[in-house]
Design an enzyme around this catalytic site. Structure first.
Site, PDB file in Angstrom:
ATOM      1  N   ARG A  62       9.345  13.208  -0.495  1.00 52.39           N
ATOM      2  CA  ARG A  62       8.443  13.728  -1.244  1.00 52.39           C
ATOM      3  C   ARG A  62       7.272  13.661  -1.166  1.00 52.39           C
ATOM      4  O   ARG A  62       6.265  12.809   0.167  1.00 52.39           O
ATOM      5  CB  ARG A  62       8.458  12.178  -2.610  1.00 52.39           C
ATOM      6  CG  ARG A  62       7.708  11.965  -3.450  1.00 52.39           C
ATOM      7  CD  ARG A  62       7.981  10.873  -4.485  1.00 52.39           C
ATOM      8  NE  ARG A  62       6.658  10.077  -5.839  1.00 52.39           N
ATOM      9  CZ  ARG A  62       5.754  10.380  -4.821  1.00 52.39           C
ATOM     10  NH1 ARG A  62       5.343   9.133  -4.219  1.00 52.39           N
ATOM     11  NH2 ARG A  62       4.651   9.925  -6.826  1.00 52.39           N
TER      12      ARG A  62
ATOM     13  N   LYS B   9       0.977   8.056   3.698  1.00 51.81           N
ATOM     14  CA  LYS B   9       0.791   6.283   3.232  1.00 51.81           C
ATOM     15  C   LYS B   9       0.349   5.701   4.042  1.00 51.81           C
ATOM     16  O   LYS B   9      -0.154   5.590   5.841  1.00 51.81           O
ATOM     17  CB  LYS B   9       2.056   5.630   2.359  1.00 51.81           C
ATOM     18  CG  LYS B   9       2.228   6.200   1.478  1.00 51.81           C
ATOM     19  CD  LYS B   9       3.719   5.574   1.054  1.00 51.81           C
ATOM     20  CE  LYS B   9       4.367   5.768  -0.664  1.00 51.81           C
ATOM     21  NZ  LYS B   9       6.044   5.284  -1.119  1.00 51.81           N
TER      22      LYS B   9
HETATM   23  C1  7PM Z   1       0.666   2.943  -2.610  1.00 50.63           C
HETATM   24  C2  7PM Z   1       1.858   3.153  -1.911  1.00 50.63           C
HETATM   25  C3  7PM Z   1      -0.243   4.229  -3.452  1.00 50.63           C
HETATM   26  C4  7PM Z   1       2.821   3.987  -2.653  1.00 50.63           C
HETATM   27  C5  7PM Z   1       0.445   4.868  -3.757  1.00 50.63           C
HETATM   28  C6  7PM Z   1       2.092   4.795  -3.500  1.00 50.63           C
HETATM   29  C7  7PM Z   1       6.920   6.563  -3.659  1.00 50.63           C
HETATM   30  C8  7PM Z   1       7.141   6.558  -5.207  1.00 50.63           C
HETATM   31  C9  7PM Z   1       5.657   6.322  -5.258  1.00 50.63           C
HETATM   32  C10 7PM Z   1       8.137   7.081  -2.964  1.00 50.63           C
HETATM   33  C11 7PM Z   1       9.355   7.870  -4.774  1.00 50.63           C
HETATM   34  C12 7PM Z   1       2.696   7.920  -3.785  1.00 50.63           C
HETATM   35  C13 7PM Z   1       2.965   6.257  -4.214  1.00 50.63           C
HETATM   36  N1  7PM Z   1       5.543   6.592  -3.580  1.00 50.63           N
HETATM   37  N2  7PM Z   1       8.640   7.219  -5.867  1.00 50.63           N
HETATM   38  N3  7PM Z   1       6.618   6.692  -6.030  1.00 50.63           N
HETATM   39  N4  7PM Z   1       9.360   7.192  -3.191  1.00 50.63           N
HETATM   40  N5  7PM Z   1      10.937   7.233  -5.093  1.00 50.63           N
HETATM   41  O1  7PM Z   1       2.341   8.061  -2.123  1.00 50.63           O
HETATM   42  O2  7PM Z   1       7.969   6.291  -1.908  1.00 50.63           O
HETATM   43  O3  7PM Z   1       2.544   8.294  -4.628  1.00 50.63           O
HETATM   44  S1  7PM Z   1       4.174   5.776  -5.581  1.00 50.63           S
END
Ligand code: 7PM
Length: 288
Positions: A264, A230
């Site tokens: 994750r 991130k």
């Molecule tokens: C920008 C920000 C792009 C976040 C993509 C993402 C989470 C999630 C995602 C998290 C849980 C990614 C994400 N992030 N579900 N879904 N916790 N529970 O890195 O931090 O795929 S989307």
């Protein structure tokens, strides 16, 4: 002897017909079936490739695979339910048939129901089951639920998020949502909470949440964290999205050190290795 007793921390998570032992930290591998996922560059829109990728993550030691068909990245546009079902269901079915513990990353009750019927044992909802019908859909299943904190909407959430007390506000939100789940009939052994790094938070907010993670852990639910690749990690290191592996590993370990139960991540193989060494090292101050 020497066992670390984390008061109030769950030791197992009920996921439909199985129990995930949380005595050691667990790894959730990210499987995006979207055209615009920020760090996969849309490489896994093809379901066959997404399935192969998911199977590799499982081979690499993922305890859970999180299948998502709706991009939640800042600025993303929503995806229709039919499209999301098309993307997600074939994967959930195939991976569940393999015997994998499959999580579905969705905010839509219709997708939750269909995915659970196809074998998903966890529902990962960045809206913490706040969409109309979502709480009921989850309660009607035996799946585990991950309740994530988000401030605002994905399209605009990074435009000047403000908190008076980010740790207190995130903690209060997660507590209210977990209690709503329990009131709806979801056993507390099925509930996971997540501070939602990057979801309506500045870099400072994210690090305040990391420093204060123990307060979230103290709610008594297993804590899941997603910091993999991130932008806050880019802000600290100056690295682009494809050059954040070391930063992601450090963030994962920093979270686990503060009591996170599940991380994750995109880079499962490396995270599993890092956690093995972490586990072998034992608690700080443990001596020889
Ligand atoms: C920008 C920000 C792009 C976040 C993509 C993402 C989470 C999630 C995602 C998290 C849980 C990614 C994400 N992030 N579900 N879904 N916790 N529970 O890195 O931090 O795929 S989307």
């Amino acid at each position: 002897m020497g066992a670390t007793i984390a008061i109030g921390q769950a030791r197992a998570l009920l996921c439909a017909s199985r129990a995930l032992d949380l005595a050691r930290p667990r790894v959730m591998g990210i499987v995006n079936v979207t055209a615009d996922s920020f760090s996969d560059g849309g490489r896994f829109v093809d379901p066959a490739r997404a399935l192969a990728h998911a199977r590799r993550l499982l081979d690499d030691g993922a305890d859970i695979v999180d299948v998502g068909g709706e991009s939640t990245r800042p600025g993303a546009e929503p995806v229709g339910e039919a499209e999301e079902l098309d993307r997600v269901l074939p994967l959930v079915e195939a991976l569940a048939r393999d015997g994998a513990l499959v999580s579905v990353d969705t905010t839509k009750p219709g997708v939750m129901r269909a995915a659970v019927a196809a074998g998903a044992a966890m529902i990962n909802d960045v809206r913490a089951l706040q969409a109309p019908g979502a709480l009921e859909a989850a309660a009607a299943s035996q799946a585990a639920v991950c309740l994530m904190h988000m401030r605002g909407e994905p399209r605009t959430m990074q435009q000047g998020p403000h908190y008076a007390d980010v740790v207190g506000e995130v903690r209060a939100f997660l507590s209210v949502r977990a209690r709503a789940c329990e009131a709806a009939g979801i056993a507390r052994e099925r509930i996971v909470v997540d501070p939602g790094f990057g979801f309506g938070k500045t870099v400072e907010h994210n690090f305040a949440l990391l420093r204060g993670l123990a307060a979230i852990v103290a709610l008594g639910y297993p804590v899941l964290v997603g910091w993999s690749r991130k932008s806050s990690l880019g802000a600290v290191t100056g690295r682009g999205v494809h050059d954040r592996l070391a930063a992601s590993l450090a963030a994962a370990l920093a979270c686990v050190a503060r009591g996170a139960a599940i991380v994750r991540v995109h880079d499962v193989r490396e995270t599993v290795d890092a956690l093995k060494v972490w586990g072998a090292a034992g608690p700080p101050g443990g001596g020889g």
